[in-house]
Design a protein around this motif. Structure first.
Motif, PDB file in Angstrom:
ATOM      1  N   GLN A   1       0.833  -1.204   0.000  1.00  0.00           N
ATOM      2  CA  GLN A   1       0.000   0.000   0.000  1.00  0.00           C
ATOM      3  C   GLN A   1       0.868   1.254   0.000  1.00  0.00           C
ATOM      4  OE1 GLN A   1      -2.828   0.014   3.200  1.00  0.00           O
ATOM      5  NE2 GLN A   1      -3.773  -1.904   2.565  1.00  0.00           N
ATOM      6  N   LEU A   2       1.930   1.234   0.794  1.00  0.00           N
ATOM      7  CA  LEU A   2       2.829   2.378   0.864  1.00  0.00           C
ATOM      8  C   LEU A   2       3.487   2.635  -0.482  1.00  0.00           C
ATOM      9  CD1 LEU A   2       4.027   4.545   2.697  1.00  0.00           C
ATOM     10  CD2 LEU A   2       5.828   2.923   3.297  1.00  0.00           C
ATOM     11  N   ASN A   3       3.875   1.589  -1.183  1.00  0.00           N
ATOM     12  CA  ASN A   3       4.460   1.753  -2.517  1.00  0.00           C
ATOM     13  C   ASN A   3       3.469   2.397  -3.477  1.00  0.00           C
ATOM     14  OD1 ASN A   3       6.981   0.710  -1.918  1.00  0.00           O
ATOM     15  ND2 ASN A   3       6.387  -1.386  -2.432  1.00  0.00           N
ATOM     16  N   CYS A   4       2.205   1.982  -3.415  1.00  0.00           N
ATOM     17  CA  CYS A   4       1.167   2.567  -4.277  1.00  0.00           C
ATOM     18  C   CYS A   4       0.962   4.046  -3.970  1.00  0.00           C
ATOM     19  CB  CYS A   4      -0.144   1.807  -4.119  1.00  0.00           C
ATOM     20  SG  CYS A   4      -0.102   0.126  -4.755  1.00  0.00           S
ATOM     21  N   VAL A   5       0.902   4.375  -2.687  1.00  0.00           N
ATOM     22  CA  VAL A   5       0.708   5.770  -2.285  1.00  0.00           C
ATOM     23  C   VAL A   5       1.895   6.614  -2.734  1.00  0.00           C
ATOM     24  CG1 VAL A   5       0.587   7.315  -0.285  1.00  0.00           C
ATOM     25  CG2 VAL A   5      -0.844   5.278  -0.368  1.00  0.00           C
ATOM     26  N   GLU A   6       3.095   6.103  -2.550  1.00  0.00           N
ATOM     27  CA  GLU A   6       4.281   6.867  -2.940  1.00  0.00           C
ATOM     28  C   GLU A   6       4.382   7.023  -4.453  1.00  0.00           C
ATOM     29  OE1 GLU A   6       7.408   4.886  -0.795  1.00  0.00           O
ATOM     30  OE2 GLU A   6       7.018   6.082   1.007  1.00  0.00           O
ATOM     31  N   ASN A   7       3.958   6.023  -5.216  1.00  0.00           N
ATOM     32  CA  ASN A   7       3.913   6.160  -6.677  1.00  0.00           C
ATOM     33  C   ASN A   7       2.923   7.248  -7.089  1.00  0.00           C
ATOM     34  OD1 ASN A   7       5.845   4.209  -7.251  1.00  0.00           O
ATOM     35  ND2 ASN A   7       4.342   2.570  -7.434  1.00  0.00           N
ATOM     36  N   ALA A   8       1.769   7.271  -6.439  1.00  0.00           N
ATOM     37  CA  ALA A   8       0.770   8.302  -6.733  1.00  0.00           C
ATOM     38  C   ALA A   8       1.300   9.682  -6.376  1.00  0.00           C
ATOM     39  CB  ALA A   8      -0.521   8.010  -5.982  1.00  0.00           C
ATOM     40  N   LEU A   9       1.996   9.794  -5.248  1.00  0.00           N
ATOM     41  CA  LEU A   9       2.579  11.079  -4.856  1.00  0.00           C
ATOM     42  C   LEU A   9       3.625  11.533  -5.864  1.00  0.00           C
ATOM     43  CD1 LEU A   9       2.918  10.662  -0.997  1.00  0.00           C
ATOM     44  CD2 LEU A   9       1.563  12.397  -2.194  1.00  0.00           C
ATOM     45  N   ARG A  10       4.419  10.600  -6.378  1.00  0.00           N
ATOM     46  CA  ARG A  10       5.429  10.953  -7.378  1.00  0.00           C
ATOM     47  C   ARG A  10       4.774  11.442  -8.669  1.00  0.00           C
ATOM     48  NH1 ARG A  10       8.385   6.775  -4.963  1.00  0.00           N
ATOM     49  NH2 ARG A  10       7.493   5.169  -6.301  1.00  0.00           N
ATOM     50  N   THR A  11       3.553  11.037  -8.926  1.00  0.00           N
ATOM     51  CA  THR A  11       2.835  11.493 -10.110  1.00  0.00           C
ATOM     52  C   THR A  11       2.212  12.869  -9.890  1.00  0.00           C
ATOM     53  OG1 THR A  11       2.319   9.195 -10.650  1.00  0.00           O
ATOM     54  CG2 THR A  11       1.005  10.870 -11.737  1.00  0.00           C
ATOM     55  N   VAL A  12       1.646  13.096  -8.700  1.00  0.00           N
ATOM     56  CA  VAL A  12       0.916  14.331  -8.427  1.00  0.00           C
ATOM     57  C   VAL A  12       1.846  15.497  -8.103  1.00  0.00           C
ATOM     58  CG1 VAL A  12      -0.698  15.410  -6.802  1.00  0.00           C
ATOM     59  CG2 VAL A  12      -1.184  13.142  -7.706  1.00  0.00           C
TER      60      VAL A  12
END
Length: 97
Positions: free
Chosen positions: A15-26
Motif C-alpha cells: 500500500q505504501l508503494n502505491c501511495v508513494e507512486n501516486a505522490l510521485r505522479t501528483v
C-alpha cells in the motif's frame, strides 16, 4: 516484528508503494502548475490535468491514473493532501507492528 505480523507488514508495504507512486505522479504537477486557467473544457497544458481514482479490487487502496477527466488544480491539491494523510497512517500502523 512477530512472525504472525509478516503478512500485514507486506500488505502495508505494498500500500505504501502505491501511495508513494501516486505522490510521485501528483507532486511534479503541483510544482509546475500554480493556478487554474479557464476554460475548463480544454486542457491548455498549463493548469488542467486529467486523472481518475479507482479502488483496487481487494480493497487495499486506490489507483490514481492521470488519464481521466479534466480537473482543476484544487482537486489535485486535495488528492495530494489525502495521499499524505494515508502515507502517515500507513507509517503509524507499521510502527505498531
Amino acid at each position: 516484528m512477530k512472525l504472525e505480523n509478516r503478512g500485514r507488514y507486506n500488505q502495508l508495504s505494498d500500500q505504501l508503494n502505491c501511495v508513494e507512486n501516486a505522490l510521485r505522479t501528483v507532486e511534479p504537477v503541483l510544482v509546475k502548475f500554480t493556478k487554474d486557467n479557464p476554460p475548463w473544457g480544454t486542457f491548455d497544458g498549463r493548469a488542467l490535468y486529467s486523472f481518475s481514482i479507482s479502488q483496487y479490487g481487494d480493497g487495499s487502496g486506490f489507483d490514481i491514473d492521470l488519464a481521466g477527466c479534466c480537473v482543476g488544480l484544487e482537486v489535485l491539491r486535495h488528492t495530494h493532501k489525502l495521499l499524505k494523510a494515508k502515507q502517515a497512517e500507513i507509517f503509524a500502523e507499521i510502527e505498531t507492528i
